[in-house]
Design an enzyme around this catalytic site. Structure first.
Site, mmCIF file in Angstrom:
data_model
loop_
_atom_site.group_PDB
_atom_site.id
_atom_site.type_symbol
_atom_site.label_atom_id
_atom_site.label_comp_id
_atom_site.label_asym_id
_atom_site.label_seq_id
_atom_site.Cartn_x
_atom_site.Cartn_y
_atom_site.Cartn_z
ATOM 1 N N GLY A 88 0.841 -1.201 0.000
ATOM 2 C CA GLY A 88 0.000 0.000 0.000
ATOM 3 C C GLY A 88 0.874 1.248 0.000
ATOM 4 O O GLY A 88 0.514 2.288 0.557
ATOM 5 N N LEU A 121 1.812 3.408 -2.224
ATOM 6 C CA LEU A 121 1.555 4.608 -3.032
ATOM 7 C C LEU A 121 0.552 5.563 -2.386
ATOM 8 O O LEU A 121 0.232 6.603 -2.940
ATOM 9 C CB LEU A 121 1.036 4.215 -4.425
ATOM 10 C CG LEU A 121 2.004 3.445 -5.321
ATOM 11 C CD1 LEU A 121 1.356 3.169 -6.676
ATOM 12 C CD2 LEU A 121 3.308 4.213 -5.508
ATOM 13 N N GLY A 122 0.039 5.211 -1.224
ATOM 14 C CA GLY A 122 -0.995 6.035 -0.595
ATOM 15 C C GLY A 122 -0.428 7.209 0.180
ATOM 16 O O GLY A 122 0.776 7.514 0.096
ATOM 17 N N GLN A 123 -1.296 7.869 0.938
ATOM 18 C CA GLN A 123 -0.890 9.091 1.652
ATOM 19 C C GLN A 123 0.245 8.810 2.630
ATOM 20 O O GLN A 123 1.228 9.537 2.693
ATOM 21 C CB GLN A 123 -2.089 9.705 2.401
ATOM 22 C CG GLN A 123 -1.775 11.085 2.962
ATOM 23 C CD GLN A 123 -2.817 11.601 3.944
ATOM 24 O OE1 GLN A 123 -3.752 10.895 4.315
ATOM 25 N NE2 GLN A 123 -2.644 12.837 4.380
ATOM 26 N N ILE A 136 -1.122 -2.283 -5.210
ATOM 27 C CA ILE A 136 -1.921 -2.978 -6.235
ATOM 28 C C ILE A 136 -1.857 -2.250 -7.572
ATOM 29 O O ILE A 136 -2.082 -2.834 -8.622
ATOM 30 C CB ILE A 136 -3.378 -3.154 -5.760
ATOM 31 C CG1 ILE A 136 -4.091 -4.188 -6.622
ATOM 32 C CG2 ILE A 136 -4.119 -1.814 -5.751
ATOM 33 C CD1 ILE A 136 -5.367 -4.720 -6.016
ATOM 34 N N ARG A 137 -1.505 -0.973 -7.523
ATOM 35 C CA ARG A 137 -1.437 -0.185 -8.763
ATOM 36 C C ARG A 137 -0.113 -0.458 -9.487
ATOM 37 O O ARG A 137 0.893 -0.780 -8.853
ATOM 38 C CB ARG A 137 -1.543 1.306 -8.432
ATOM 39 C CG ARG A 137 -2.913 1.662 -7.862
ATOM 40 C CD ARG A 137 -3.030 3.155 -7.672
ATOM 41 N NE ARG A 137 -2.745 3.570 -6.317
ATOM 42 C CZ ARG A 137 -2.605 4.843 -5.948
ATOM 43 N NH1 ARG A 137 -2.692 5.797 -6.839
ATOM 44 N NH2 ARG A 137 -2.381 5.157 -4.672
ATOM 45 N N ASP A 187 -0.984 -7.561 -4.963
ATOM 46 C CA ASP A 187 -2.319 -7.472 -4.370
ATOM 47 C C ASP A 187 -2.234 -8.002 -2.940
ATOM 48 O O ASP A 187 -1.850 -9.155 -2.724
ATOM 49 C CB ASP A 187 -3.301 -8.311 -5.201
ATOM 50 C CG ASP A 187 -4.734 -8.208 -4.682
ATOM 51 O OD1 ASP A 187 -4.946 -7.648 -3.577
ATOM 52 O OD2 ASP A 187 -5.633 -8.709 -5.381
ATOM 53 N N TYR A 228 -15.482 0.886 8.161
ATOM 54 C CA TYR A 228 -14.038 1.108 8.338
ATOM 55 C C TYR A 228 -13.637 0.887 9.795
ATOM 56 O O TYR A 228 -12.702 0.136 10.100
ATOM 57 C CB TYR A 228 -13.718 2.543 7.889
ATOM 58 C CG TYR A 228 -12.293 2.975 8.074
ATOM 59 C CD1 TYR A 228 -11.262 2.376 7.363
ATOM 60 C CD2 TYR A 228 -11.973 4.026 8.933
ATOM 61 C CE1 TYR A 228 -9.949 2.807 7.523
ATOM 62 C CE2 TYR A 228 -10.664 4.459 9.085
ATOM 63 C CZ TYR A 228 -9.655 3.847 8.380
ATOM 64 O OH TYR A 228 -8.359 4.274 8.532
ATOM 65 N N LYS A 246 -11.330 -2.036 11.482
ATOM 66 C CA LYS A 246 -10.115 -1.728 12.245
ATOM 67 C C LYS A 246 -10.167 -2.376 13.630
ATOM 68 O O LYS A 246 -9.161 -2.901 14.117
ATOM 69 C CB LYS A 246 -9.923 -0.210 12.370
ATOM 70 C CG LYS A 246 -9.524 0.475 11.078
ATOM 71 C CD LYS A 246 -8.142 0.033 10.602
ATOM 72 C CE LYS A 246 -7.674 0.775 9.372
ATOM 73 N NZ LYS A 246 -6.459 0.210 8.783
HETATM 74 P P1 NAD Z 1 -4.493 5.514 1.055
HETATM 75 O O1 NAD Z 1 -5.872 5.198 0.613
HETATM 76 O O2 NAD Z 1 -3.914 6.855 0.715
HETATM 77 O O3 NAD Z 1 -3.494 4.390 0.513
HETATM 78 C C1 NAD Z 1 -3.806 3.027 0.549
HETATM 79 C C2 NAD Z 1 -2.994 2.342 -0.535
HETATM 80 O O4 NAD Z 1 -3.327 0.956 -0.516
HETATM 81 C C3 NAD Z 1 -3.276 2.876 -1.935
HETATM 82 O O5 NAD Z 1 -2.084 3.273 -2.567
HETATM 83 C C4 NAD Z 1 -3.927 1.694 -2.639
HETATM 84 O O6 NAD Z 1 -3.614 1.605 -4.032
HETATM 85 C C5 NAD Z 1 -3.374 0.513 -1.868
HETATM 86 N N1 NAD Z 1 -4.210 -0.666 -1.945
HETATM 87 C C6 NAD Z 1 -5.566 -0.754 -1.882
HETATM 88 N N2 NAD Z 1 -5.958 -2.023 -2.019
HETATM 89 C C7 NAD Z 1 -4.829 -2.762 -2.162
HETATM 90 C C8 NAD Z 1 -4.586 -4.136 -2.341
HETATM 91 N N3 NAD Z 1 -5.585 -5.034 -2.408
HETATM 92 N N4 NAD Z 1 -3.308 -4.559 -2.442
HETATM 93 C C9 NAD Z 1 -2.274 -3.661 -2.372
HETATM 94 N N5 NAD Z 1 -2.452 -2.342 -2.225
HETATM 95 C C10 NAD Z 1 -3.714 -1.898 -2.116
HETATM 96 O O7 NAD Z 1 -4.406 5.282 2.627
HETATM 97 P P2 NAD Z 1 -3.418 5.955 3.679
HETATM 98 O O8 NAD Z 1 -4.039 7.228 4.092
HETATM 99 O O9 NAD Z 1 -2.036 5.928 3.196
HETATM 100 O O10 NAD Z 1 -3.610 4.941 4.893
HETATM 101 C C11 NAD Z 1 -2.764 3.819 5.067
HETATM 102 C C12 NAD Z 1 -3.242 3.038 6.273
HETATM 103 O O11 NAD Z 1 -3.289 3.899 7.420
HETATM 104 C C13 NAD Z 1 -4.639 2.444 6.142
HETATM 105 O O12 NAD Z 1 -4.693 1.194 6.814
HETATM 106 C C14 NAD Z 1 -5.504 3.434 6.860
HETATM 107 O O13 NAD Z 1 -6.666 2.828 7.366
HETATM 108 C C15 NAD Z 1 -4.601 3.894 7.972
HETATM 109 N N6 NAD Z 1 -4.969 5.219 8.488
HETATM 110 C C16 NAD Z 1 -4.807 6.346 7.717
HETATM 111 C C17 NAD Z 1 -5.164 7.586 8.230
HETATM 112 C C18 NAD Z 1 -5.000 8.864 7.437
HETATM 113 O O14 NAD Z 1 -5.409 9.943 7.905
HETATM 114 N N7 NAD Z 1 -4.403 8.833 6.248
HETATM 115 C C19 NAD Z 1 -5.678 7.679 9.536
HETATM 116 C C20 NAD Z 1 -5.862 6.510 10.280
HETATM 117 C C21 NAD Z 1 -5.476 5.280 9.751
#
Ligand code: NAD
Length: 331
Positions: free
Chosen positions: A14, A16-18, A41-42, A56, A146, A150
């Protein structure tokens, strides 16, 4: 005593996310680029720097192969569907959030690799939880899929630790504010969106009420907390479900006023939507004394310091901001 990452390869799922966008940069800075593999996954984005795998999180055989082929010793599993997006397709959010965790826990049990970071969220709390200084252990009645996923995930983490000795560590992140990657429509995203509007001098309409108090944190604090927890001596980790973690708490009205000190003339209005109900079910502030006591957690940024740094970073590096994956990619 700290137990530092001295050998082996780290896998971030995961990535590439935030959070992953910042976490991978810091892990590579600390441990060396060769020791950190980013996976998502991307497909690999154009110009992505460093080792990258398309993976994935739900695919157990693929995860086992990656662990064995790359001598993985530590996993950060960040893949999830977040709060607002989860409400749009609850069964899919449950599947990805639960199976994504269970696949990694199973992969660790099967291969014997030990250390896992898996993030939880303040969304584990619900309307029955104390609103202010919400304690580590209290009523937990999450009202979003969600939050339910969690809370169940936390129990699975504790179960695998207890039954199989998996060294799993977790934080209940508050809403995270960052400049490197843009979140895409979750319940706390307003606190990132506002900065982009402020810099463009665009009026901003907030999807939460002006007085909605929520626990928040600046990303550099969240990344430091994550790595500090992962480096802590296993004996000091007394919570194997997930630690409460606090940085600051503020309302939309308060952060807009703080930004206005540096960007006078910023225009804001308020039009609460379905995310208001999600925010109303969450705590306003968090008691993180267990994290402070067990592994020495202390935040660095308050509201004023975060606002000043966000504006400076965004102004200096517009190219930092990469598109989000879709609605709901924060908290
Ligand atoms: P995000 O949505 O920005 O990134 C999630 C990433 O997971 C994406 O890049 C997506 O492509 C990837 N992904 C989704 N499905 C997938 C799969 N099946 N296989 C592989 N990759 C996959 O989320 P984030 O903000 O970076 O959050 C990351 C984690 O932190 C999550 O578990 C989220 O619940 C937790 N979290 C985030 C925040 C926040 O404010 N950002 C707050 C509390 C908890």
């Amino acid at each position: 005593m700290q137990s530092k990452e001295t050998s082996g390869t780290i896998l971030v799922i995961g990535a590439l996310g935030q959070i992953g966008s910042d976490l991978v940069v810091e892990l590579r800075r600390r441990y060396g680029p060769d020791r950190v593999i980013a996976a998502d996954i991307r497909p690999q984005p154009a110009h992505y720097q460093g080792q990258y795998l398309q993976l994935d999180a739900l695919d157990l055989p693929a995860q086992l192969e990656v662990i064995r082929a790359h001598h993985i010793t530590t996993i950060y599993n960040l893949a999830a569907i977040l709060s607002a997006r989860g409400e749009q397709d609850p069964l899919n959010a449950w599947r990805i959030n639960m199976d994504g965790l269970l696949v990694t826990l199973e992969a660790m049990r099967i291969t014997g690799i030990n250390r896992l970071f898996w993030p939880s969220s303040i969304a584990v709390f619900g309307p029955g939880s104390p609103k202010l200084h919400t304690p580590q252990d209290s009523v937990m009645d999450p009202s979003t899929v969600y939050g339910i996923s969690k809370l169940a995930g936390e129990r699975w983490c504790a179960y695998y630790h207890e039954k199989y000795g998996v060294d799993v560590r977790s934080l209940r992140y508050p809403g995270l504010i960052s400049y490197r990657a843009k979140p895409g429509g979750g319940t706390t995203d307003y606190a990132v969106d506002i900065f982009h509007h402020a810099l463009r001098q665009d009026p901003y309409t907030c999807f939460l009420r002006e007085d909605t108090l929520l626990p928040m944190m600046y990303m550099p604090d969240a990344i430091r907390a994550t790595i500090d927890l992962m480096e802590a001596d296993p004996a000091s980790i007394r919570v194997r479900s997930s630690y409460n973690l606090a940085g600051m708490s503020f309302t939309p009205g308060e952060i807009f006023a703080e930004i206005r000190k540096l960007v006078p003339g910023l225009q804001t209005s308020f039009a609460p939507d379905f995310r208001q109900a999600i925010a109303d079910s969450w705590p306003g502030s968090i008691d993180d004394s267990a994290a402070r006591t067990d592994w020495g957690w202390e935040p660095s940024y308050d509201l004023a310091a975060m606002v000043a740094d966000m504006l400076a970073q965004l102004e200096a590096n517009q190219s930092f901001v990469v598109p989000a994956m879709g609605p709901g990619s924060s908290n």
